[in-house]
Design a protein around this motif. Structure first.
Motif, PDB file in Angstrom:
ATOM      1  N   ASN A  11       0.827  -1.204   0.000  1.00  0.00           N
ATOM      2  CA  ASN A  11       0.000   0.000   0.000  1.00  0.00           C
ATOM      3  C   ASN A  11       0.866   1.261   0.000  1.00  0.00           C
ATOM      4  O   ASN A  11       1.730   1.411   0.859  1.00  0.00           O
ATOM      5  CB  ASN A  11      -0.911   0.046   1.240  1.00  0.00           C
ATOM      6  CG  ASN A  11      -2.043  -0.959   1.161  1.00  0.00           C
ATOM      7  OD1 ASN A  11      -2.572  -1.226   0.091  1.00  0.00           O
ATOM      8  ND2 ASN A  11      -2.416  -1.537   2.296  1.00  0.00           N
ATOM      9  N   VAL A  12       0.638   2.105  -0.975  1.00  0.00           N
ATOM     10  CA  VAL A  12       1.137   3.468  -0.929  1.00  0.00           C
ATOM     11  C   VAL A  12      -0.056   4.373  -0.641  1.00  0.00           C
ATOM     12  O   VAL A  12      -0.058   5.147   0.303  1.00  0.00           O
ATOM     13  CB  VAL A  12       1.837   3.872  -2.243  1.00  0.00           C
ATOM     14  CG1 VAL A  12       2.387   5.290  -2.132  1.00  0.00           C
ATOM     15  CG2 VAL A  12       2.959   2.891  -2.575  1.00  0.00           C
ATOM     16  N   TYR A  13      -1.079   4.198  -1.467  1.00  0.00           N
ATOM     17  CA  TYR A  13      -2.354   4.880  -1.236  1.00  0.00           C
ATOM     18  C   TYR A  13      -3.522   3.886  -1.228  1.00  0.00           C
ATOM     19  O   TYR A  13      -4.600   4.201  -0.739  1.00  0.00           O
ATOM     20  CB  TYR A  13      -2.607   5.940  -2.321  1.00  0.00           C
ATOM     21  CG  TYR A  13      -1.551   7.005  -2.366  1.00  0.00           C
ATOM     22  CD1 TYR A  13      -1.577   8.078  -1.474  1.00  0.00           C
ATOM     23  CD2 TYR A  13      -0.499   6.928  -3.279  1.00  0.00           C
ATOM     24  CE1 TYR A  13      -0.594   9.053  -1.507  1.00  0.00           C
ATOM     25  CE2 TYR A  13       0.490   7.898  -3.314  1.00  0.00           C
ATOM     26  CZ  TYR A  13       0.436   8.953  -2.421  1.00  0.00           C
ATOM     27  OH  TYR A  13       1.430   9.915  -2.440  1.00  0.00           O
ATOM     28  N   SER A  14      -3.306   2.713  -1.764  1.00  0.00           N
ATOM     29  CA  SER A  14      -4.378   1.732  -1.919  1.00  0.00           C
ATOM     30  C   SER A  14      -4.798   1.145  -0.574  1.00  0.00           C
ATOM     31  O   SER A  14      -4.178   1.405   0.462  1.00  0.00           O
ATOM     32  CB  SER A  14      -3.935   0.618  -2.866  1.00  0.00           C
ATOM     33  OG  SER A  14      -2.788  -0.052  -2.362  1.00  0.00           O
ATOM     34  N   GLN A  15      -5.848   0.324  -0.610  1.00  0.00           N
ATOM     35  CA  GLN A  15      -6.444  -0.189   0.623  1.00  0.00           C
ATOM     36  C   GLN A  15      -5.875  -1.531   1.064  1.00  0.00           C
ATOM     37  O   GLN A  15      -5.618  -1.761   2.235  1.00  0.00           O
ATOM     38  CB  GLN A  15      -7.963  -0.317   0.438  1.00  0.00           C
ATOM     39  CG  GLN A  15      -8.715  -0.769   1.682  1.00  0.00           C
ATOM     40  CD  GLN A  15     -10.214  -0.822   1.456  1.00  0.00           C
ATOM     41  OE1 GLN A  15     -10.701  -0.636   0.343  1.00  0.00           O
ATOM     42  NE2 GLN A  15     -10.960  -1.065   2.522  1.00  0.00           N
ATOM     43  N   ASN A  16      -5.684  -2.437   0.117  1.00  0.00           N
ATOM     44  CA  ASN A  16      -5.292  -3.804   0.472  1.00  0.00           C
ATOM     45  C   ASN A  16      -4.161  -4.338  -0.403  1.00  0.00           C
ATOM     46  O   ASN A  16      -4.202  -5.483  -0.865  1.00  0.00           O
ATOM     47  CB  ASN A  16      -6.510  -4.734   0.368  1.00  0.00           C
ATOM     48  CG  ASN A  16      -7.517  -4.490   1.477  1.00  0.00           C
ATOM     49  OD1 ASN A  16      -7.227  -4.674   2.651  1.00  0.00           O
ATOM     50  ND2 ASN A  16      -8.714  -4.051   1.098  1.00  0.00           N
ATOM     51  N   GLY A  17      -3.169  -3.507  -0.622  1.00  0.00           N
ATOM     52  CA  GLY A  17      -1.980  -3.964  -1.342  1.00  0.00           C
ATOM     53  C   GLY A  17      -2.036  -3.816  -2.842  1.00  0.00           C
ATOM     54  O   GLY A  17      -1.137  -4.268  -3.558  1.00  0.00           O
ATOM     55  N   GLU A  18      -3.095  -3.147  -3.354  1.00  0.00           N
ATOM     56  CA  GLU A  18      -3.254  -3.045  -4.803  1.00  0.00           C
ATOM     57  C   GLU A  18      -2.118  -2.273  -5.478  1.00  0.00           C
ATOM     58  O   GLU A  18      -1.747  -2.593  -6.621  1.00  0.00           O
ATOM     59  CB  GLU A  18      -4.599  -2.389  -5.142  1.00  0.00           C
ATOM     60  CG  GLU A  18      -5.822  -3.233  -4.845  1.00  0.00           C
ATOM     61  CD  GLU A  18      -6.304  -3.130  -3.394  1.00  0.00           C
ATOM     62  OE1 GLU A  18      -7.318  -3.762  -3.062  1.00  0.00           O
ATOM     63  OE2 GLU A  18      -5.637  -2.406  -2.601  1.00  0.00           O
ATOM     64  N   ASP A  19      -1.538  -1.284  -4.796  1.00  0.00           N
ATOM     65  CA  ASP A  19      -0.450  -0.507  -5.410  1.00  0.00           C
ATOM     66  C   ASP A  19       0.711  -1.411  -5.806  1.00  0.00           C
ATOM     67  O   ASP A  19       1.241  -1.318  -6.919  1.00  0.00           O
ATOM     68  CB  ASP A  19       0.050   0.573  -4.439  1.00  0.00           C
ATOM     69  CG  ASP A  19      -0.856   1.796  -4.403  1.00  0.00           C
ATOM     70  OD1 ASP A  19      -1.525   2.074  -5.422  1.00  0.00           O
ATOM     71  OD2 ASP A  19      -0.908   2.471  -3.361  1.00  0.00           O
ATOM     72  N   GLY A  20       1.115  -2.287  -4.907  1.00  0.00           N
ATOM     73  CA  GLY A  20       2.233  -3.178  -5.205  1.00  0.00           C
ATOM     74  C   GLY A  20       1.881  -4.204  -6.268  1.00  0.00           C
ATOM     75  O   GLY A  20       2.704  -4.514  -7.148  1.00  0.00           O
ATOM     76  N   ILE A  21       0.666  -4.734  -6.200  1.00  0.00           N
ATOM     77  CA  ILE A  21       0.217  -5.720  -7.197  1.00  0.00           C
ATOM     78  C   ILE A  21       0.201  -5.090  -8.586  1.00  0.00           C
ATOM     79  O   ILE A  21       0.696  -5.679  -9.559  1.00  0.00           O
ATOM     80  CB  ILE A  21      -1.183  -6.254  -6.828  1.00  0.00           C
ATOM     81  CG1 ILE A  21      -1.104  -7.101  -5.552  1.00  0.00           C
ATOM     82  CG2 ILE A  21      -1.775  -7.061  -7.978  1.00  0.00           C
ATOM     83  CD1 ILE A  21      -2.459  -7.479  -4.985  1.00  0.00           C
ATOM     84  N   LEU A  22      -0.363  -3.894  -8.685  1.00  0.00           N
ATOM     85  CA  LEU A  22      -0.460  -3.236  -9.986  1.00  0.00           C
ATOM     86  C   LEU A  22       0.921  -2.868 -10.528  1.00  0.00           C
ATOM     87  O   LEU A  22       1.161  -2.962 -11.741  1.00  0.00           O
ATOM     88  CB  LEU A  22      -1.333  -1.987  -9.877  1.00  0.00           C
ATOM     89  CG  LEU A  22      -2.823  -2.252  -9.668  1.00  0.00           C
ATOM     90  CD1 LEU A  22      -3.574  -0.938  -9.437  1.00  0.00           C
ATOM     91  CD2 LEU A  22      -3.426  -2.991 -10.865  1.00  0.00           C
ATOM     92  N   ALA A  23       1.820  -2.467  -9.660  1.00  0.00           N
ATOM     93  CA  ALA A  23       3.171  -2.111 -10.108  1.00  0.00           C
ATOM     94  C   ALA A  23       3.843  -3.318 -10.764  1.00  0.00           C
ATOM     95  O   ALA A  23       4.452  -3.212 -11.837  1.00  0.00           O
ATOM     96  CB  ALA A  23       4.001  -1.611  -8.928  1.00  0.00           C
ATOM     97  N   GLU A  24       3.734  -4.485 -10.132  1.00  0.00           N
ATOM     98  CA  GLU A  24       4.342  -5.693 -10.683  1.00  0.00           C
ATOM     99  C   GLU A  24       3.611  -6.161 -11.937  1.00  0.00           C
ATOM    100  O   GLU A  24       4.232  -6.605 -12.911  1.00  0.00           O
ATOM    101  CB  GLU A  24       4.338  -6.806  -9.635  1.00  0.00           C
ATOM    102  CG  GLU A  24       5.029  -8.092 -10.055  1.00  0.00           C
ATOM    103  CD  GLU A  24       6.518  -7.907 -10.323  1.00  0.00           C
ATOM    104  OE1 GLU A  24       7.102  -8.773 -11.001  1.00  0.00           O
ATOM    105  OE2 GLU A  24       7.094  -6.902  -9.843  1.00  0.00           O
ATOM    106  N   LEU A  25       2.291  -6.053 -11.927  1.00  0.00           N
ATOM    107  CA  LEU A  25       1.505  -6.450 -13.091  1.00  0.00           C
ATOM    108  C   LEU A  25       1.838  -5.582 -14.304  1.00  0.00           C
ATOM    109  O   LEU A  25       2.042  -6.099 -15.414  1.00  0.00           O
ATOM    110  CB  LEU A  25       0.012  -6.344 -12.762  1.00  0.00           C
ATOM    111  CG  LEU A  25      -0.979  -6.547 -13.915  1.00  0.00           C
ATOM    112  CD1 LEU A  25      -0.815  -7.930 -14.527  1.00  0.00           C
ATOM    113  CD2 LEU A  25      -2.413  -6.334 -13.431  1.00  0.00           C
ATOM    114  N   LEU A  26       1.886  -4.274 -14.113  1.00  0.00           N
ATOM    115  CA  LEU A  26       2.175  -3.368 -15.219  1.00  0.00           C
ATOM    116  C   LEU A  26       3.604  -3.547 -15.717  1.00  0.00           C
ATOM    117  O   LEU A  26       3.881  -3.407 -16.912  1.00  0.00           O
ATOM    118  CB  LEU A  26       1.927  -1.920 -14.791  1.00  0.00           C
ATOM    119  CG  LEU A  26       0.452  -1.606 -14.459  1.00  0.00           C
ATOM    120  CD1 LEU A  26       0.321  -0.216 -13.857  1.00  0.00           C
ATOM    121  CD2 LEU A  26      -0.432  -1.740 -15.688  1.00  0.00           C
TER     122      LEU A  26
END
Length: 318
Positions: A11-26
């Motif tokens: 989490n940077v701003y997200s609620q449940n770890g989505e920031d890190g997941i999206l960074a790796e996915l992208l």
């Protein structure tokens, strides 16, 4: 070896770890830059799945319906290159996502984040002019994963994960990750051989905390909240999405396992329902009587009402 995106949650701003997941996915999709759209954007930062992308140089659009939150959004993101829209988003009509984005000359959407606690799925299904590569959409995590449920239009109940996944699959999207509140999809034609794992709903269920509620044979409302269970707390339960506790719907003295009608429980329910929601209770009684009485004589009606199994069967069949 395929990447397990869940292991990258942060989490940077997200609620449940989505920031890190999206960074790796992208990163895996080689999408270093792009265009995002987030609606239900709040103030632009609070539990945002897109603000961290904005900080990384992505272009985008935030949409928020609440006036005060929109004002905060504009204060938090004064950058004129970011499109900020004060509007409801609906599945069709002038406020459909297609129409809103086209009015503001949005040409492409690489990542779409949906969080409006209601018609999320209907709105996504209404999008035809855009085909986002990645979609992040909220689901109601207290609806069991084997249940189909689409939010009734205009209500704030949410959608089941199963209904969202089935809809996404028919439109060419792969489920690649799930958190406690969001499902993340990738457009299938955007990847030939995904370098990351695709997920089933069972995978999401196993890796997240999903509180379940169910009834025992005696009418006790049960849950799988181990912390409470270990301390012997059985008459209270955590209220979903609220920092509070609730009590059993029917007190223990009225909860019984019986082959016949539980008249004490029925009277308690009737009294409490009449006090809390008199109009709805009257409508319920009227509908039940019409269903059970249909094509029956008065004596048959009395017989059915007195027998719990016959009554239940009658209501289900009708």
């Amino acid at each position: 070896m395929a990447i397990d995106l869940f292991q990258h949650r942060k989490n940077v701003y997200s609620q449940n770890g989505e920031d890190g997941i999206l960074a790796e996915l992208l990163r895996a999709l080689k999408l270093d830059q792009g265009d995002f759209v987030e609606f239900g954007a709040w103030d632009g930062k609070h539990w945002s799945n897109s603000y961290h992308l904005y900080e990384k140089g992505w272009h985008g659009c935030f949409i928020e319906a609440d006036g005060e939150r929109y004002r905060q959004l504009c204060e938090n993101i004064p950058d004129e290159k970011v499109v900020k829209i004060h509007s409801l988003v609906e599945e069709s009509g002038d406020n459909s996502l297609d129409n809103i984005l086209q009015r503001h000359a949005i040409e492409a959407v690489d990542l779409l984040s949906i969080d409006i606690d209601s018609d999320d799925l209907r709105v996504w299904e209404g999008v035809g002019a855009y085909r986002p590569t990645v979609v992040v959409i909220e689901y109601n995590s207290v609806i069991p994963f084997d249940t189909r449920y689409v939010n009734p239009k205009g209500k704030m109940y949410g959608n089941s994960a199963l209904s969202i996944v089935e809809s996404a699959t028919t439109r060419g999207y792969l489920l690649v990750e799930g958190t406690d509140t969001n499902l993340i999809f990738v457009r299938a034609d955007a990847v030939n051989e995904p370098p990351f794992k695709t997920k089933t709903l069972q995978d999401v269920r196993d890796q997240t905390y999903q509180l379940r509620f169910f009834f025992g044979y005696d009418g006790t409302l049960l849950h799988d909240f181990e912390t409470l269970n270990e301390h012997g707390v059985s008459e209270f339960y955590p209220v979903p999405f609220a920092m509070t506790m609730g009590c059993q719907p029917i007190p223990a003295p009225f909860r019984k396992v019986r082959d016949r009608m539980n008249y004490a429980g029925l009277v308690f329910f009737g009294f409490s329902a009449l006090v809390r929601s008199p109009l709805s209770f009257i409508k319920l009684i009227g509908a039940a009587c019409r269903i059970v009485l249909k094509d029956r004589t008065p004596m048959e009606f009395v017989r059915v009402v007195k027998n719990k199994n016959d009554l239940t069967r009658s209501l289900k069949e009708k």
